[in-house]
Design a protein around this motif. Structure first.
Motif, PDB file in Angstrom:
ATOM      1  N   CYS A 203       0.837  -1.204   0.000  1.00 45.42           N
ATOM      2  CA  CYS A 203       0.000   0.000   0.000  1.00 45.42           C
ATOM      3  C   CYS A 203       0.873   1.256   0.000  1.00 45.42           C
ATOM      4  N   LEU A 204       1.924   1.266   0.817  1.00 50.61           N
ATOM      5  CA  LEU A 204       2.809   2.431   0.886  1.00 50.61           C
ATOM      6  C   LEU A 204       3.481   2.681  -0.462  1.00 50.61           C
ATOM      7  N   ASP A 205       3.979   1.602  -1.087  1.00 51.70           N
ATOM      8  CA  ASP A 205       4.642   1.752  -2.391  1.00 51.70           C
ATOM      9  C   ASP A 205       3.694   2.396  -3.406  1.00 51.70           C
ATOM     10  N   ARG A 206       2.486   1.867  -3.464  1.00 52.81           N
ATOM     11  CA  ARG A 206       1.508   2.405  -4.428  1.00 52.81           C
ATOM     12  C   ARG A 206       1.114   3.828  -4.076  1.00 52.81           C
ATOM     13  N   CYS A 207       0.996   4.057  -2.767  1.00 53.10           N
ATOM     14  CA  CYS A 207       0.602   5.392  -2.299  1.00 53.10           C
ATOM     15  C   CYS A 207       1.628   6.438  -2.744  1.00 53.10           C
ATOM     16  N   VAL A 208       2.912   6.113  -2.591  1.00 54.50           N
ATOM     17  CA  VAL A 208       3.960   7.060  -3.003  1.00 54.50           C
ATOM     18  C   VAL A 208       3.860   7.321  -4.505  1.00 54.50           C
ATOM     19  N   ALA A 209       3.696   6.239  -5.290  1.00 52.27           N
ATOM     20  CA  ALA A 209       3.614   6.390  -6.741  1.00 52.27           C
ATOM     21  C   ALA A 209       2.437   7.288  -7.123  1.00 52.27           C
ATOM     22  N   LYS A 210       1.291   7.033  -6.495  1.00 51.97           N
ATOM     23  CA  LYS A 210       0.101   7.803  -6.842  1.00 51.97           C
ATOM     24  C   LYS A 210       0.216   9.252  -6.406  1.00 51.97           C
ATOM     25  N   TYR A 211       0.769   9.439  -5.206  1.00 53.68           N
ATOM     26  CA  TYR A 211       0.894  10.803  -4.685  1.00 53.68           C
ATOM     27  C   TYR A 211       1.770  11.642  -5.614  1.00 53.68           C
ATOM     28  N   LEU A 212       2.905  11.047  -6.025  1.00 55.05           N
ATOM     29  CA  LEU A 212       3.821  11.793  -6.897  1.00 55.05           C
ATOM     30  C   LEU A 212       3.176  12.046  -8.263  1.00 55.05           C
ATOM     31  N   ASP A 213       2.375  11.082  -8.736  1.00 59.39           N
ATOM     32  CA  ASP A 213       1.660  11.262  -9.993  1.00 59.39           C
ATOM     33  C   ASP A 213       0.702  12.454  -9.886  1.00 59.39           C
ATOM     34  N   VAL A 214      -0.057  12.477  -8.782  1.00 57.76           N
ATOM     35  CA  VAL A 214      -0.990  13.581  -8.567  1.00 57.76           C
ATOM     36  C   VAL A 214      -0.228  14.903  -8.497  1.00 57.76           C
ATOM     37  N   HIS A 215       0.878  14.890  -7.784  1.00 53.59           N
ATOM     38  CA  HIS A 215       1.702  16.099  -7.636  1.00 53.59           C
ATOM     39  C   HIS A 215       2.134  16.627  -9.003  1.00 53.59           C
ATOM     40  N   GLU A 216       2.579  15.696  -9.845  1.00 54.95           N
ATOM     41  CA  GLU A 216       3.063  16.082 -11.171  1.00 54.95           C
ATOM     42  C   GLU A 216       1.930  16.643 -12.026  1.00 54.95           C
TER      43      GLU A 216
END
Lengths: 73, 91
Positions: free
Chosen positions: A34-47
Motif C-alpha cells: 500500500c505504501l509503495d503504491r501510495c507514493v507512486a500515486k501521490y507523486l503522480d498527482v503532484h506532477e
C-alpha cells in the motif's frame, strides 16, 4: 519546499495505509505494498497538478498579453 | 573557516529543529491513536505496547516512503537528463 512535500507525503500515506491498531512493530506485507503504491500515486498527482497549474498560468499570461496588445491598438 | 563553523552551527540548529518537529508529531500521532482511556493516571501496559509499536511502525513507514521517493526522484532526474541531451544536440 521539497521537505514540506515529503512530510505531507509521509503523513498522507501513513494515514491511508497504516491501520491505527498497532499490534506489531513491523510493516505488514499489505501495508508495505500500500505504501509503495501510495507514493507512486501521490507523486503522480503532484506532477499532474503541477502541469495543470503551469498550463493555467501560461494561459493567463497569454490572455494578458493579448489584452495588452488590444489595448494598444 | 569561521563562516564554515557558523554555517554548520546553523545547520545543526535546523537539524535539531526538524528533529523536534518530528518528535512532537510522533508523540501526537501515537497518543491520539493509542490512548483513549482516562480512568487511570498511568499508561496501561497495552497502551505502552501500542505506543512502542506505533513509533516503530511510523519510523519503518518513513523509511520505506523515503526509499520509494528517492527511486522516483532518480528516475525523474534521468528522464530530465535524457531530455536535455536530446534537445541539446539534435542529430
Amino acid at each position: 519546499m521539497m521537505s514540506d512535500m515529503y512530510n505531507r507525503l509521509v503523513g498522507a500515506c501513513h494515514r491511508k495505509c497504516i491501520p491505527i491498531k498497532y499490534y506489531e512493530p513491523e510493516l505488514g506485507k499489505g501495508e508495505s505494498v500500500c505504501l509503495d503504491r501510495c507514493v507512486a500515486k501521490y507523486l503522480d498527482v503532484h506532477e499532474r497538478i503541477g502541469k495543470k497549474l503551469s498550463n493555467m498560468s501560461q494561459g493567463e499570461t497569454e490572455d494578458l498579453t493579448k489584452i495588452n496588445l488590444q489595448d494598444k491598438k | 573557516m569561521a563562516a564554515a563553523m557558523e554555517m554548520s552551527e546553523a545547520d545543526q540548529i535546523k537539524t535539531f529543529k526538524d528533529f523536534l518537529v518530528q518528535y512532537n508529531k510522533l508523540s501526537e500521532l501515537c497518543f491520539n491513536d493509542c490512548v483513549h482511556d482516562f480512568t487511570s493516571r498511568t499508561l496501561r501496559s497495552t497502551e505502552e505496547k501500542c505506543i512502542l509499536n506505533c513509533m516503530d511502525k511510523y519510523l519503518r513507514t518513513n523509511q520505506r516512503v523515503s526509499q520509494r521517493f528517492h527511486e522516483f526522484q532518480m528516475i525523474a532526474n534521468e528522464n530530465m537528463m535524457a531530455l536535455a541531451q536530446k534537445s541539446g544536440n539534435p542529430s
